[in-house]
Every structure is written in structure tokens, then in C-alpha cells.
Scaffold this motif. Structure first.
Motif, short mmCIF file in Angstrom:
data_model
loop_
_atom_site.label_atom_id
_atom_site.label_comp_id
_atom_site.label_asym_id
_atom_site.label_seq_id
_atom_site.Cartn_x
_atom_site.Cartn_y
_atom_site.Cartn_z
N LEU A 40 28.77 62.18 25.99
CA LEU A 40 28.35 61.60 27.22
C LEU A 40 29.17 62.01 28.47
O LEU A 40 30.33 61.86 28.13
N MET A 86 21.37 52.96 23.81
CA MET A 86 22.38 53.33 24.92
C MET A 86 22.83 52.14 25.84
O MET A 86 21.97 50.96 26.01
N TRP A 95 25.52 50.58 29.12
CA TRP A 95 26.62 50.67 30.06
C TRP A 95 27.65 49.41 29.99
O TRP A 95 27.26 48.36 29.78
N TYR A 98 20.26 56.10 32.89
CA TYR A 98 20.68 55.73 34.43
C TYR A 98 21.13 54.06 34.56
O TYR A 98 20.50 53.33 33.58
N GLU A 117 29.22 60.65 32.44
CA GLU A 117 28.73 59.92 33.69
C GLU A 117 29.29 60.65 34.90
O GLU A 117 30.03 61.39 34.80
N ILE A 131 18.89 49.34 33.81
CA ILE A 131 19.31 50.47 33.29
C ILE A 131 17.56 51.16 32.47
O ILE A 131 16.73 50.42 32.57
N ARG A 190 16.08 54.94 30.89
CA ARG A 190 16.63 56.38 30.03
C ARG A 190 15.37 57.26 30.30
O ARG A 190 14.06 57.05 30.39
N TYR A 247 33.03 52.73 35.18
CA TYR A 247 31.66 52.34 34.25
C TYR A 247 31.67 53.43 33.26
O TYR A 247 31.78 54.71 33.34
N TYR A 248 31.35 52.85 32.02
CA TYR A 248 31.17 53.67 30.98
C TYR A 248 29.77 53.96 30.18
O TYR A 248 29.16 52.91 30.16
N CYS A 249 29.63 54.78 29.88
CA CYS A 249 28.17 55.02 29.19
C CYS A 249 28.63 55.14 27.47
O CYS A 249 29.70 55.59 27.26
N CYS A 281 24.07 59.31 33.26
CA CYS A 281 25.09 59.52 31.98
C CYS A 281 24.07 60.77 31.21
O CYS A 281 22.99 60.24 30.47
N TRP A 284 31.61 57.21 23.56
CA TRP A 284 31.73 56.88 24.72
C TRP A 284 32.08 58.06 25.63
O TRP A 284 32.53 59.02 25.41
#
Length: 125
Positions: free
Chosen positions: A4, A34, A36, A79, A6, A69, A71, A93-95, A22, A115
Motif C-alpha cells: 500500500l 480497507m 484509513w 480513497y 498513500e 471512504i 474504493r 494518515y495510514y491506509c 491509497c 499498512w
């Protein structure tokens, strides 16, 4: 199985908008839930939003009505559209990807298997 990356973070003024992306690689992306998450300095990683393999969504109360969110399985991208940003939204911010096949996306970081590296979002006053 999933990598992944971002993008889309940056510095914005309060009230502004950002769209995080992402990009995922992997043979079974479409089957993954998925999520965030975000993490501010000195704080725990916090759930922001999740979307299941069947496109069921959920959002944290703190962002509900402001963040969305979504996809695109064709592009293997998830997104996070962020509107009406507040200074308290400032965080990395993490995906994340979860292969459990749950019908409901998880809200705990421990439920996710993969991650991204994170992207910084800074909201100024």
C-alpha cells in the motif's frame, strides 16, 4: 500479498478539503476490507473510516459527515475524501488492508494485516 502506498497529503487551511489515495498491489485486492487510520504525535492510532470488499462503509463519529471512504477495484485504489477539515484532523494518515472477509470493516488497528507508509495531513488555523 498487499502493498500500500498513500498519497495526497499536505498542508491545508481549516475548512478546506483533501483527497487521499491509497494505491494497492496484490492479487486479491478486491477481496480485502480497507481502512484509513490516523495517528497524531503522542496519541494512539485512530480509526477514521473503513470499506468492505462488498463496499459497505463505516466512519468514525469524529469525521462522520465530513470524510468519505471509497474504493475503485479496477484501479486497486482506496480513497478518503476529507472536507471541512479541522486543525484536530492533523495527523499522519495510514491506509490498511484486512483479509478477514468480514462483511463489516473493522475499527481496530489490530484487525488489519497490511499498512502503508503514511501521508502527513496538516490543517492550519
Amino acid at each position: 500479498q498487499v502493498q500500500l502506498v498513500e498519497s495526497g497529503g499536505g498542508l491545508v487551511q481549516a475548512g478546506g478539503s483533501l483527497r487521499l489515495s491509497c494505491a494497492a498491489s496484490g492479487r486479491t485486492f478486491s477481496s480485502y476490507n480497507m481502512g484509513w487510520f490516523r495517528q497524531a504525535p503522542g496519541k494512539e492510532r485512530e480509526f477514521v473510516g473503513g470499506i468492505s470488499w462488498s463496499s459497505s462503509t463505516r466512519h468514525a463519529d469524529s469525521v462522520k459527515g465530513r470524510f468519505t471512504i471509497s474504493r475503485d477495484n479496477t484501479r486497486k485504489t482506496v480513497y478518503l475524501q476529507m472536507n471541512s477539515l479541522k486543525p484536530e484532523d492533523t495527523a499522519v494518515y495510514y491506509c490498511a488492508a484486512d483479509g478477514s472477509r468480514s462483511l463489516v470493516p473493522g475499527t481496530s488497528a489490530g484487525e488489519y494485516d497490511y499498512w502503508g507508509q503514511g501521508t502527513q495531513v496538516t490543517v492550519s488555523s
